[in-house]
Design an enzyme around this catalytic site. Structure first.
Site, PDB file in Angstrom:
ATOM      1  N   LYS A   1       0.598  -1.329  -0.237  1.00 11.77           N
ATOM      2  CA  LYS A   1      -0.192   0.188  -0.044  1.00 11.77           C
ATOM      3  C   LYS A   1       0.806   0.677   0.105  1.00 11.77           C
ATOM      4  CE  LYS A   1      -1.501   2.752   2.553  1.00 11.77           C
ATOM      5  NZ  LYS A   1      -0.978   4.235   1.566  1.00 11.77           N
TER       6      LYS A   1
ATOM      7  N   GLU B   1       9.124   1.240  10.628  1.00 16.27           N
ATOM      8  CA  GLU B   1      10.068   2.255  10.568  1.00 16.27           C
ATOM      9  C   GLU B   1       9.987   3.576  10.651  1.00 16.27           C
ATOM     10  OE1 GLU B   1      13.059  -0.726   8.880  1.00 16.27           O
ATOM     11  OE2 GLU B   1      13.082   1.295   8.887  1.00 16.27           O
TER      12      GLU B   1
ATOM     13  N   CYS C   1      13.979  10.170   6.421  1.00 16.95           N
ATOM     14  CA  CYS C   1      13.852   9.821   7.756  1.00 16.95           C
ATOM     15  C   CYS C   1      15.320   9.902   8.193  1.00 16.95           C
ATOM     16  CB  CYS C   1      13.535   8.586   7.549  1.00 16.95           C
ATOM     17  SG  CYS C   1      14.023   7.308   7.160  1.00 16.95           S
TER      18      CYS C   1
ATOM     19  N   GLU D   1      11.192  16.278  14.066  1.00 18.44           N
ATOM     20  CA  GLU D   1      11.262  15.942  13.550  1.00 18.44           C
ATOM     21  C   GLU D   1      10.866  17.023  12.535  1.00 18.44           C
ATOM     22  OE1 GLU D   1      11.288  11.750  10.158  1.00 18.44           O
ATOM     23  OE2 GLU D   1       9.339  12.730  10.388  1.00 18.44           O
TER      24      GLU D   1
HETATM   25  O1  TXE Z   1       3.844   9.364   6.812  1.00 16.43           O
HETATM   26  P1  TXE Z   1       2.614   9.429   7.075  1.00 16.43           P
HETATM   27  P2  TXE Z   1       4.544   9.782   5.076  1.00 16.43           P
HETATM   28  C1  TXE Z   1       9.303   9.115   7.865  1.00 16.43           C
HETATM   29  C2  TXE Z   1       9.018  10.339   8.029  1.00 16.43           C
HETATM   30  C3  TXE Z   1       8.122  10.733   8.568  1.00 16.43           C
HETATM   31  C4  TXE Z   1       7.032  10.186   7.368  1.00 16.43           C
HETATM   32  C5  TXE Z   1       6.556  11.101   6.327  1.00 16.43           C
HETATM   33  O2  TXE Z   1      10.296  10.130   8.715  1.00 16.43           O
HETATM   34  O3  TXE Z   1       7.643  11.215  10.052  1.00 16.43           O
HETATM   35  O4  TXE Z   1       7.394   9.135   7.292  1.00 16.43           O
HETATM   36  O5  TXE Z   1       6.185  10.115   5.536  1.00 16.43           O
HETATM   37  C6  TXE Z   1      -0.422   5.389   5.456  1.00 16.43           C
HETATM   38  N1  TXE Z   1      -3.595   3.210   8.726  1.00 16.43           N
HETATM   39  N2  TXE Z   1       9.384   7.987   7.621  1.00 16.43           N
HETATM   40  O6  TXE Z   1       4.367  11.339   5.636  1.00 16.43           O
HETATM   41  O7  TXE Z   1       2.038   9.935   6.614  1.00 16.43           O
HETATM   42  C7  TXE Z   1      -0.392   6.911   4.362  1.00 16.43           C
HETATM   43  O8  TXE Z   1      -1.714   6.745   3.262  1.00 16.43           O
HETATM   44  C8  TXE Z   1      -2.763   2.795   7.627  1.00 16.43           C
HETATM   45  C9  TXE Z   1      10.131   6.791   8.251  1.00 16.43           C
HETATM   46  O9  TXE Z   1       3.983   9.286   4.012  1.00 16.43           O
HETATM   47  O10 TXE Z   1       2.831   8.299   8.454  1.00 16.43           O
HETATM   48  C10 TXE Z   1       0.918   5.629   4.249  1.00 16.43           C
HETATM   49  O11 TXE Z   1       0.815   4.920   2.873  1.00 16.43           O
HETATM   50  N3  TXE Z   1      -2.199   3.118   7.088  1.00 16.43           N
HETATM   51  C11 TXE Z   1      10.391   6.448   6.861  1.00 16.43           C
HETATM   52  C12 TXE Z   1       2.069   5.846   4.917  1.00 16.43           C
HETATM   53  O12 TXE Z   1       0.474   5.404   6.374  1.00 16.43           O
HETATM   54  C13 TXE Z   1      -1.847   4.321   7.087  1.00 16.43           C
HETATM   55  C14 TXE Z   1      11.069   6.219   6.402  1.00 16.43           C
HETATM   56  C15 TXE Z   1       2.651   7.161   5.598  1.00 16.43           C
HETATM   57  O13 TXE Z   1       1.787   7.508   6.355  1.00 16.43           O
HETATM   58  C16 TXE Z   1      -2.627   6.077   8.273  1.00 16.43           C
HETATM   59  C17 TXE Z   1      10.643   7.209   5.306  1.00 16.43           C
HETATM   60  C18 TXE Z   1      -3.779   4.501   8.984  1.00 16.43           C
HETATM   61  N4  TXE Z   1      -4.374   5.168   9.565  1.00 16.43           N
HETATM   62  C19 TXE Z   1       9.688   7.940   5.910  1.00 16.43           C
HETATM   63  N5  TXE Z   1      -2.505   7.152   7.520  1.00 16.43           N
HETATM   64  C20 TXE Z   1      12.000   5.337   7.474  1.00 16.43           C
HETATM   65  N6  TXE Z   1      12.459   4.770   8.925  1.00 16.43           N
HETATM   66  O14 TXE Z   1      12.542   4.000   6.931  1.00 16.43           O
HETATM   67  C21 TXE Z   1      -1.531   6.864   6.749  1.00 16.43           C
HETATM   68  N7  TXE Z   1      -1.219   5.515   6.641  1.00 16.43           N
END
Ligand code: TXE
Length: 483
Positions: free
Chosen positions: A177, A251, A286, A387
């Protein structure tokens, strides 16, 4: 500015492209122009249900193949990714306007597939004697069956590489997803899976927002979740997963420290700090080294070099290979990051040394911010503790090794840490004292298939990469055979 072509979207379920869905349609905005470049059908509960059913059929078919056949199919998939590296990189750009020079994460997909294909035909189990008889404990590691992999917009292909490759190698089928903000490259990867002859439905690509994401996490047919994203969403995912007590790997974010000791090669350290800092996907990673700790004796010299590199960086069209710095993901990200900068200035969290503004002119239509550097930042400030997920970096002074380690660990996060020094003894000493899942010594954070990656503290739990990453997708069964 090169405008983005209108790109195909749709879901991939059971090997078929699905253009009608119950989750609505997301108008995908190209951050470099602020204009729509794709209409993305989003998965709702109905499509998630269909994908899960298709995945279980595919899992059974996959496990009916011999290990050498599964290994060879994963190698075929790696070859197909190799042949499409340029297209996958361009789709990555159209996804979230990451500069094409950085969009090469598709090669990670190839590397992780080749690495984990090598595990398919290797022994995963063990056997131990039973101490009061001649029975045997046959310890088997078995796939979960169907797993869910949720990826963020800023690393869709890198996370797909580090999660889907081991999941398939372990014998699982996958619901992938991607975020609605970056579905395009993931969908093309799904097509390649079908193209090389993986069982239809072994990899289903279901772009969705929070609703579809929640439906996936709550589905009883999903036996393990790998979530990559922010800590706020992680808490919701864990609550949803609690319904069926589905195990989760998380992660999450970071506020990584980059320690520059007085014996470091300052030119190399400044270059690395710039490209691991504000210039890394415009700070939207991240792995961004967003707190730079510099020994007081070399602080002024380092800051001059560092700010010089940041201010000289080429900003512009992400499809232009000369560009190293692109826009942030959205208008709301622009507003949020400018808010962080204004608050830091207003509260005296640090001295604004570079950037701090939105870029206009020919970049006015896109979501472009100047790479921003604050100096003499208070590590207790919101600027240093939360962050930003944008091109904003905090630079601080330290007096000695102990203080550097104390400041570095004084954060709720623990994903990465960076150390710049020529003293190998110090490098080992400090690396062991840093509370982070990965420590990079004089090194950029380029993840490798054999190196476990993941967080300490609020940066998450579980690992991707290496044997540790493979075992996240295997569950242990003990078979007792009476002898
Ligand atoms: O995250 P979001 P984003 C972290 C980075 C930052 C964030 C940014 O540090 O904090 O990710 O990415 C889905 N139930 N990392 O804005 O909003 C949403 O559709 C299930 C760390 O995308 O948390 C998306 O696919 N899923 C990393 C995903 O969750 C849900 C590397 C993440 O969304 C949901 C990259 C729900 N209720 C970024 N709501 C690492 N550590 O490797 C949203 N989503």
């Amino acid at each position: 500015m090169t405008s983005a072509p209108t790109l195909p979207a749709g879901l991939l379920i059971g090997g078929d492209r699905v253009n009608e869905s119950s989750g609505g349609t997301h108008s995908h905005i190209y951050p470099a122009t602020g204009q729509p470049n794709a209409a993305v059908p989003l998965a709702g509960a109905a499509e998630i249900d269909r994908a899960v059913a298709s995945a279980w059929d595919a899992h059974r078919e996959w496990m009916s193949l011999t290990v050498d056949r599964r290994r060879d199919l994963l190698i075929d998939l790696a070859d197909a990714v190799h042949e499409n590296l340029d297209e996958l990189a361009r789709l990555n750009v159209h996804d979230y306007a990451v500069p094409i020079t950085f969009a090469g994460t598709a090669v990670l997909l190839e590397r992780f597939l080749r690495y984990f294909a090598g595990y398919v035909d290797k022994p995963h189990g063990a056997s131990t004697p039973v101490d009061w008889s001649f029975d045997v404990n046959l310890i088997e590691r078995e796939p979960y069956g169907v797993v869910g992999v949720i990826t963020p917009w800023n690393g869709a292909l890198a996370v797909t590489a580090s999660c889907v490759a081991p999941a398939l190698a372990a014998g699982n089928a996958v619901l992938l997803k991607p975020s609605e903000l970056a579905p395009l490259a993931s969908l093309r990867f799904g097509e390649l899976c079908t193209q090389v002859g993986l069982p239809a439905g072994l990899v289903n690509v279901v772009p969705a927002g929070p609703e579809g994401g929640e439906a996936l996490v709550r589905h009883p047919g999903i036996r393990k979740i790998h979530f990559t994203g922010g800590d706020a969403t992680a808490r919701k995912v864990l609550q949803s997963a609690a319904v069926n007590l589905t195990p989760v790997v998380a992660e999450l974010g970071g506020k990584s420290a980059n320690i520059v000791f007085d014996d470091a090669d300052l030119d190399a350290a400044a270059m690395l700090s710039a490209h691991q800092g504000p210039l890394m996907q415009s700070g939207q990673s991240c792995a961004c080294a967003s707190r730079v700790l510099v020994h007081e004796s070399v602080y002024d010299a380092f800051v001059e070099k560092f700010v010089g590199i940041v201010e000289a960086s080429t900003i512009g069209d992400p499809l232009d290979p000369a560009v190293v710095f692109g826009p942030v993901i959205s208008q709301s990200a622009v507003d949020r990051i400018l808010g962080v900068i204004d608050e830091a200035v207003a509260t005296g969290a640090g001295d604004l040394l570079a950037g701090g503004k939105r870029l206009g002119g020919e970049l006015a239509q896109g979501f472009y911010l100047q790479p921003t550097v604050f100096g003499d930042v208070d590590n207790a400030s919101a600027l240093a503790q939360s962050e930003t997920f944008g091109p904003v970096v905090s630079v601080m002074r330290f007096r000695d090794e102990a203080e550097a380690v104390r400041i570095a660990n004084d954060t709720p996060y623990g994903l990465n840490a960076f150390v710049q020094t020529k003293d190998l003894g110090r490098a080992h000493r400090v690396a062991r004292r840093l509370e982070a899942g990965s420590v990079w010594i004089n090194k950029f954070s380029d993840i490798s298939p054999g190196g476990p990656y993941g967080g300490y503290k609020q940066s998450g739990f579980g690992r991707t990469g290496g044997l540790e990453g493979l075992q996240e997708f295997l569950q242990i069964k003990n078979i007792r055979i009476a002898m």
